[in-house]
Design a protein around this motif. Structure first.
Motif, short mmCIF file in Angstrom:
data_model
loop_
_atom_site.label_atom_id
_atom_site.label_comp_id
_atom_site.label_asym_id
_atom_site.label_seq_id
_atom_site.Cartn_x
_atom_site.Cartn_y
_atom_site.Cartn_z
N ASN A 185 -12.98 -72.15 -12.97
CA ASN A 185 -12.51 -71.73 -15.10
C ASN A 185 -11.39 -71.80 -15.55
O ASN A 185 -11.39 -71.29 -16.32
CB ASN A 185 -13.56 -70.38 -14.73
CG ASN A 185 -14.67 -70.28 -16.01
OD1 ASN A 185 -14.95 -71.90 -16.98
ND2 ASN A 185 -14.88 -69.08 -17.16
N PHE A 186 -10.95 -71.02 -14.56
CA PHE A 186 -9.18 -70.31 -14.74
C PHE A 186 -7.96 -70.79 -13.73
O PHE A 186 -7.85 -72.18 -13.83
CB PHE A 186 -9.30 -69.07 -14.92
CG PHE A 186 -7.95 -69.07 -15.44
CD1 PHE A 186 -7.93 -69.23 -16.55
CD2 PHE A 186 -7.49 -67.91 -15.14
CE1 PHE A 186 -6.44 -68.55 -17.54
CE2 PHE A 186 -5.93 -67.23 -15.96
CZ PHE A 186 -6.05 -67.59 -16.75
N PHE A 187 -8.06 -70.40 -13.17
CA PHE A 187 -6.62 -70.68 -11.96
C PHE A 187 -8.13 -71.33 -10.85
O PHE A 187 -8.70 -71.49 -10.93
CB PHE A 187 -6.00 -69.67 -11.17
CG PHE A 187 -5.47 -69.25 -11.79
CD1 PHE A 187 -4.52 -69.71 -12.49
CD2 PHE A 187 -4.62 -67.91 -12.09
CE1 PHE A 187 -3.64 -69.01 -13.42
CE2 PHE A 187 -3.51 -66.36 -12.63
CZ PHE A 187 -3.40 -66.97 -13.22
N SER A 188 -7.31 -71.53 -9.63
CA SER A 188 -7.89 -72.87 -8.62
C SER A 188 -8.55 -72.44 -7.67
O SER A 188 -9.50 -72.28 -6.87
CB SER A 188 -7.28 -73.56 -7.95
OG SER A 188 -5.97 -74.67 -8.89
N ASN A 189 -8.09 -70.69 -7.74
CA ASN A 189 -9.73 -69.71 -6.95
C ASN A 189 -10.31 -68.79 -7.01
O ASN A 189 -10.84 -68.39 -7.11
CB ASN A 189 -8.24 -68.57 -6.16
CG ASN A 189 -7.69 -67.90 -7.18
OD1 ASN A 189 -7.84 -67.88 -8.29
ND2 ASN A 189 -6.51 -66.86 -7.06
N GLN A 190 -10.15 -69.75 -9.13
CA GLN A 190 -11.48 -69.30 -9.35
C GLN A 190 -12.84 -70.37 -9.93
O GLN A 190 -13.24 -70.82 -11.26
CB GLN A 190 -10.97 -68.49 -10.70
CG GLN A 190 -10.33 -67.39 -10.41
CD GLN A 190 -9.59 -66.60 -11.68
OE1 GLN A 190 -8.68 -67.60 -12.04
NE2 GLN A 190 -9.65 -64.96 -12.22
N PRO A 191 -13.71 -70.70 -9.06
CA PRO A 191 -14.85 -71.86 -9.16
C PRO A 191 -15.79 -70.86 -10.48
O PRO A 191 -16.43 -70.17 -9.93
CB PRO A 191 -15.40 -71.67 -7.85
CG PRO A 191 -15.50 -70.19 -7.00
CD PRO A 191 -14.03 -70.18 -6.97
N SER A 250 -11.39 -57.32 -4.70
CA SER A 250 -11.51 -58.98 -4.71
C SER A 250 -9.56 -59.00 -3.94
O SER A 250 -9.28 -58.37 -3.46
CB SER A 250 -10.19 -58.85 -5.98
OG SER A 250 -9.77 -59.80 -6.82
N PRO A 251 -9.71 -60.71 -4.21
CA PRO A 251 -8.44 -61.03 -2.83
C PRO A 251 -7.11 -60.71 -4.34
O PRO A 251 -5.69 -61.01 -3.79
CB PRO A 251 -7.98 -62.40 -2.58
CG PRO A 251 -9.21 -63.07 -3.40
CD PRO A 251 -10.24 -60.91 -4.17
N PHE A 252 -7.20 -60.41 -5.37
CA PHE A 252 -5.93 -60.22 -6.37
C PHE A 252 -5.35 -61.25 -6.15
O PHE A 252 -4.36 -61.46 -5.93
CB PHE A 252 -5.89 -58.99 -6.29
CG PHE A 252 -6.63 -57.65 -6.22
CD1 PHE A 252 -6.35 -57.61 -7.53
CD2 PHE A 252 -6.91 -57.23 -5.17
CE1 PHE A 252 -7.39 -56.58 -8.13
CE2 PHE A 252 -7.73 -55.99 -5.48
CZ PHE A 252 -7.94 -55.40 -6.92
N GLY A 253 -5.87 -62.53 -6.84
CA GLY A 253 -5.04 -63.62 -7.17
C GLY A 253 -4.68 -63.81 -8.30
O GLY A 253 -3.68 -64.06 -9.03
N ASP A 254 -6.00 -63.23 -9.42
CA ASP A 254 -5.79 -63.21 -10.66
C ASP A 254 -5.76 -61.78 -10.64
O ASP A 254 -6.61 -61.14 -12.06
CB ASP A 254 -6.34 -64.52 -11.18
CG ASP A 254 -6.70 -63.71 -12.49
OD1 ASP A 254 -5.10 -63.58 -13.42
OD2 ASP A 254 -7.44 -65.06 -13.44
#
Length: 512
Positions: free
Chosen positions: A154-160, A55-59
């Motif tokens: 679905n949640f943050f902008s980095n989570q399509p 993961s890039p670990f944005g969340d």
């Protein structure tokens, strides 16, 4: 339902801050391996491991870039397999965190889906037909590639958002659940589950389980989807356990989940007990458990008693119990959690009263949640035994208070929260009537009143549990004939002909 859930007690590990063995400031798989005996000795026989995939670990790992690979900062797939193997040797089970509702925007599926030309992944995500049309009721990404459309998140902008279809199709670009794109998404997620179950994991905690099918106001489509998953698991992996982050047991258990969490942001009045301005478990005695009890009763009636309704001490998304509650208040919380039906979940560090840390800068999308994700406090050595890294390289700052609790200190103190939890777990495991499936009857749960009293039944055995977090002695009406005190904290109740008198700040378990 897998038999091992009958007496399961879970310990949630947030891997980033549990135990770092290579001094990079981030927890890792060897650190978990090192502490399996600690978890088992506490009395927990199952573990929920927060996302540990690439993961890039944005969340914090809930933005998965590769469902099939462990994140290198934790270790390798072989390391994770070793955790499964060693846990099984110790009589323990491991649930991984499955994130089926979305991926990272760095996932290869999404990169392929962004292309203008049609391909295998064009319909793997929820896209509109035009750049200026946003999906109703959802945030979206647009203007990010040559594809003419907006993609729901679905949640943050980095989570399509992955595409499982629409229950009610209102727009030309919306696809029904049985369209090829949604079907391919579901089959891909089944393959992910197969991979890790064959590797040795024992099931999954499913993130945002109620969010998959869109335009599904009564969750009928999402329930049907999970029923299909249940049938697949029953056929191929009948011992695999599934717990949902849904917060509506009447829906999740109908969908085939074995367990559902009561959530702080759901309708269950969970926060009334621990985290509102006047929690029921505060010694101030101004709390109210009646709405929680009413909601719990409703869920039991709606589900027909099938499946487990789980009440966690907390998790990575909520403020910790401490310092909102402290001292004997925390002991009473666990007297409740460990005598209720369903599988209990203990969030790492709650067993020693680790505190929620206010005002921390957000780390990996934590924001207000960051203060509940601080490093585990093992001992009095450097960085409380979490890591040998320099302090400024720790994943999240430590609790620097001189009186911060540690496992080492609490193990040495026979009156500590740690030892009280260990004692309660031992009592629960010694009596089937206190475990996951025994029935529950609330016998006293009045509005704005103490105590809380309930009876657990299994076979011919009946136990009465009485909890009075208030600093004032209280009483309630009832005719009971206890034959034995199984457990008491703060003094034993007095059973009079028509009333029960309950000491201040007390808990008791009585055999009837």
């Amino acid at each position: 339902m897998p038999k091992w859930l009958d007496n399961a007690i879970f310990y949630e590990i947030y891997p980033q801050t549990f135990r770092d063995t290579n001094a990079d400031g981030i927890g890792d798989f060897p650190g978990i391996l090192e502490k399996l005996d600690y978890i088992r000795d506490l009395g927990c026989n199952a573990i929920w491991l927060n996302p540990c995939f690439q993961s890039p670990f944005g969340d914090a790992g809930y933005d998965v870039a590769d469902y099939y690979m462990a994140a290198p900062r934790y270790g390798t797939n072989e390391d994770l397999k070793r955790i499964f193997t060693l846990a099984h040797e110790k009589g323990m089970h491991i649930l991984l965190d499955l994130v089926p509702g979305h991926t990272s925007w760095e996932h290869p599926w999404f990169k392929a889906s962004m292309r203008a030309e049609r391909n295998e992944y064009t319909d793997r995500y929820v896209w509109t037909d035009g750049i200026w049309e946003r999906p109703e009721g959802m945030d979206c990404l647009r203007g990010i590639s040559e594809r003419n459309g907006a993609c729901a998140v679905n949640f943050f902008s980095n989570q399509p958002a992955l595409n499982y279809g629409y229950y009610k199709v209102d727009k030309p670009w919306q696809q029904p659940m049985d369209a090829p794109g949604p079907r391919a998404t579901l089959e891909a997620m089944k393959d992910v589950m197969r991979f890790w179950l064959r590797m040795g994991c024992d099931g999954f905690r499913v993130d945002m389980a109620g969010s998959l099918v869109k335009n599904d106001p009564e969750s009928k489509g999402t329930i049907a989807l999970w029923q299909e998953v249940r049938a697949f698991l029953d056929k191929e992996f009948p011992e695999a356990a599934m717990i949902s982050e849904w917060g509506e047991p009447d829906k999740s258990l109908a969908g085939g989940f074995h367990m559902d969490f009561l959530l702080p942001f759901g309708p269950a009045h969970y926060n009334d007990l621990f985290r509102c301005d006047e929690p029921f478990f505060s010694s101030r005695g101004k709390g109210d458990a009646s709405q929680f009890v009413a909601c719990y009763r409703k869920y039991v009636e709606q589900t027909g008693g099938k499946g487990l309704i789980c009440i966690p001490s907390g998790n990575h998304d909520t403020a910790r119990l401490a310092p909102k509650l402290q001292g004997v208040e925390l002991k009473l919380v666990f007297a409740f959690l460990l005598t209720m039906p369903g599988a209990p979940f203990i969030y790492y560090g709650d067993e020693i009263g680790m505190r929620y840390m206010e005002g921390l800068a957000s780390v990996e999308g934590g924001y207000h949640r960051t203060g509940a994700r601080t490093p585990m406090q093992w001992d009095i050595s450097v960085n409380a035994g979490f890591s040998a890294a320099p302090k400024d390289r720790l994943y999240i700052s430590m609790d620097e208070s001189p009186d911060r609790p540690t496992v080492q200190d609490q193990m040495l103190d026979p009156d500590s929260l740690y030892h009280e939890i260990k004692r309660l777990i031992s009592i629960r495991q010694a009596h089937e009537v206190l475990q996951s499936n025994a029935s529950l009857e609330f016998v006293y749960a009045q509005e704005n009143t103490y105590p809380l009293a309930y009876i657990r039944r299994s076979g011919q055995e009946e136990f009465l549990i009485i909890l009075n977090p208030s600093a004032q002695e209280t009483s309630f009406p009832g005719v009971f004939g206890p034959s034995e005190t199984i457990y008491s904290l703060g003094g034993e109740a007095k059973f009079n002909p028509a009333t029960v008198t309950v000491p201040a700040s007390s808990a008791g378990i009585y055999r009837l």
